[in-house]
Design an enzyme around this catalytic site. Structure first.
Site, short mmCIF file in Angstrom:
data_model
loop_
_atom_site.label_atom_id
_atom_site.label_comp_id
_atom_site.label_asym_id
_atom_site.label_seq_id
_atom_site.Cartn_x
_atom_site.Cartn_y
_atom_site.Cartn_z
N ASN A 50 0.87 -1.18 0.00
CA ASN A 50 0.00 0.00 0.00
C ASN A 50 0.91 1.23 0.00
O ASN A 50 1.46 1.59 1.04
CB ASN A 50 -0.89 -0.05 1.26
CG ASN A 50 -1.91 1.06 1.28
OD1 ASN A 50 -1.92 1.94 0.40
ND2 ASN A 50 -2.77 1.05 2.28
N ARG A 106 -2.64 -2.15 -3.35
CA ARG A 106 -3.85 -1.38 -3.14
C ARG A 106 -3.77 -0.14 -4.03
O ARG A 106 -2.79 0.61 -3.97
CB ARG A 106 -3.95 -0.96 -1.68
CG ARG A 106 -5.18 -0.18 -1.40
CD ARG A 106 -5.32 0.14 0.06
NE ARG A 106 -6.62 0.73 0.30
CZ ARG A 106 -7.06 1.08 1.48
NH1 ARG A 106 -6.32 0.88 2.54
NH2 ARG A 106 -8.25 1.61 1.62
N HIS A 110 -13.12 2.30 0.17
CA HIS A 110 -13.08 1.19 1.15
C HIS A 110 -13.62 -0.10 0.52
O HIS A 110 -14.13 -0.97 1.22
CB HIS A 110 -13.97 1.48 2.38
CG HIS A 110 -13.46 2.52 3.31
ND1 HIS A 110 -14.31 3.38 3.97
CD2 HIS A 110 -12.21 2.84 3.72
CE1 HIS A 110 -13.61 4.19 4.74
NE2 HIS A 110 -12.33 3.89 4.61
N ARG A 163 -13.20 14.42 8.56
CA ARG A 163 -13.95 14.86 7.37
C ARG A 163 -15.38 15.22 7.74
O ARG A 163 -16.00 14.53 8.56
CB ARG A 163 -13.99 13.75 6.31
CG ARG A 163 -12.65 13.40 5.70
CD ARG A 163 -12.84 12.48 4.51
NE ARG A 163 -11.56 11.98 4.02
CZ ARG A 163 -11.19 10.70 4.08
NH1 ARG A 163 -12.02 9.78 4.57
NH2 ARG A 163 -10.02 10.34 3.62
N GLU A 207 -8.12 -5.66 5.52
CA GLU A 207 -7.96 -5.23 4.12
C GLU A 207 -6.76 -5.91 3.46
O GLU A 207 -6.82 -6.25 2.28
CB GLU A 207 -7.85 -3.70 4.06
CG GLU A 207 -9.20 -3.07 4.37
CD GLU A 207 -9.21 -1.56 4.38
OE1 GLU A 207 -8.77 -0.98 5.37
OE2 GLU A 207 -9.67 -0.98 3.39
#
Ligand code: ADP
Length: 398
Positions: free
Chosen positions: A7, A91, A180, A241, A384
């Site tokens: 990643n 990823r 996601h 956020r 993940e």
């Protein structure tokens, strides 16, 4: 069979080497501050002490090679040579309109990732660099791109279209993408299995509540809607956020405070959400401590966060005309029983009956509802890296 999961961020590289037969994480680590002074590689291998290697990493090429050298190192390494790695799963943030699935990387795939730089300006370039550097360092090992947006490509137009002029939508590929994706894919499948549903006749909702948060509606194994949109800013309120907000606030703030678009977007991405509403922290643990001490802003933040989660769950029950099971996952979803409890208070109309003892569980695949609950609510821990590794194996085994 060992799979390396990568990643790559703009100044970091996170990785895990996973033995897919035993599902053991043989080694994992992170290279931080790549291209910045003070770079370091934090490495931990199964049954060995953690190591911090402070060494200059002026670019991703040097970081990738340092990771490989460490993995095969006689003393701290876990494999004998590079060829003990069967494939690398990367990823990648955004595949735009190009890929609804993971793919084996070739020139076309790299061009597609490049073509989507605009859609993921912080992530896509770094993801591509990681792929190119791995190709150079491991020329005979397949590289796989696993896209964060892919799982959501099954959304129908009514879910992904924005009501803005077609001219702009088409010229710039402006639509809802959702993110996601690996987590929603993995958790929805685990949830179906865990609750004994038939995937071809299933309606489930996945609440991925972490620092970044999103919810997806998954019908018969396919995503039909999700809360994040063109970027991860849409949808739920998150750690920093804002989530859904009237876009007119952007212009209003710019005019009143003399800010640029970039500055306002920075506020909405990095200085809003739980951090801003609580005035305490973006971390739910700090907010919970303050709420338990009677802090009104903290209490309102927990209430607002849960309320918004519950509203989206309601919307997705409507979208699918029902729901069989709901999963909580990621840092908050797996661990925060207070937030889960607050969300589930809104779900009585669905016949959800929570067992308060079961809701105390943390981080373990488990059911929170009583046997007579009409809808099962569960904790399904996300993973993940494992999801990327499984996608990678599936592709190279075809
Ligand atoms: P990311 O989006 O960065 O992958 P995670 O899924 O790891 O985030 O979630 C991180 C967040 O989870 C933390 O910011 C914190 O708010 C929350 N969290 C982690 N552990 C707990 C806990 N025990 N109780 C409540 N919240 C927690």
């Amino acid at each position: 069979m060992n799979i390396l999961v990568m990643n790559c961020g703009s100044s970091s590289l996170k990785y895990q080497l996973i033995n897919m037969e035993t599902k053991d994480v043989l080694a994992k680590g992170i290279c931080e501050r790549i291209g910045i002074e003070g770079s370091r590689h934090v490495y931990s291998a199964k049954d060995k002490d953690k190591r911090v290697i402070e060494k200059a990493m002026p670019n991703h090429s040097i970081a990738v090679n340092m990771v490989l050298e460490t993995l095969i190192d006689k003393e701290v390494g876990v494999i004998n040579g590079i060829n003990d790695i069967k494939a690398v799963g990367h990823r990648v943030l955004n595949a735009g309109k190009y890929y609804p699935n993971s793919v084996i990387v070739d020139e076309n795939v790299k061009n597609a990732i490049r073509d989507c730089f605009d859609l993921g300006p912080l992530h896509n370039p770094a993801n591509l660099t990681g792929i190119i550097e791995c190709e150079a360092a491991m020329p005979n090992i397949p590289q796989i791109a696993v896209f964060d947006t892919a799982f959501h490509q099954t959304m129908p137009p009514k879910a992904y279209l924005y009501a803005i002029p077609k001219e702009y939508r088409e010229k710039y590929n402006i639509r809802r993408y959702g993110f996601h994706g690996t987590s929603h894919s993995y958790v929805s499948k685990r949830l179906v299995k865990f609750t004994g549903l038939d995937i071809n006749n299933s309606k489930v909702i996945v609440c991925h509540l972490g620092n970044g948060s999103s919810i997806s509606a998954v019908m018969n194994g396919k995503c039909v809607d999700t809360t994040m949109g063109f970027t991860p800013l849409e949808g739920l309120m998150m750690g920093t956020r804002s989530g859904d907000i009237d876009p007119a606030v952007v212009e209003f703030l710019m005019n009143k405070e003399g800010l640029s678009v970039k500055e306002v977007m920075d506020i909405l991405n990095k200085k809003s959400g739980v951090l801003a509403m609580s005035g305490i922290s973006s971390d739910f643990r700090d907010v919970e401590d303050a709420a338990n001490n009677g802090d009104e802003d903290a209490i309102n933040t927990q209430e607002a966060f849960s309320y918004r989660v519950a509203k989206y769950i309601g919307a997705y029950v409507a979208a699918m005309n029902g729901v069989d099971a709901i999963a909580f996952t990621a840092g908050v979803g797996e661990n925060d029983s207070a937030i889960r409890g607050l969300v589930c208070k809104y779900l009585g109309y669905l016949g959800v009956v929570i067992n308060p003892e079961a809701n105390k569980v943390r981080g373990k695949e488990s059911e929170l509802t009583t046997p007579d609950s009409k809808v099962k609510v569960c904790i399904i821990p996300t993973d993940e890296e494992m999801a990327i590794a499984e996608e990678t194996v599936a592709l190279i085994s075809k």
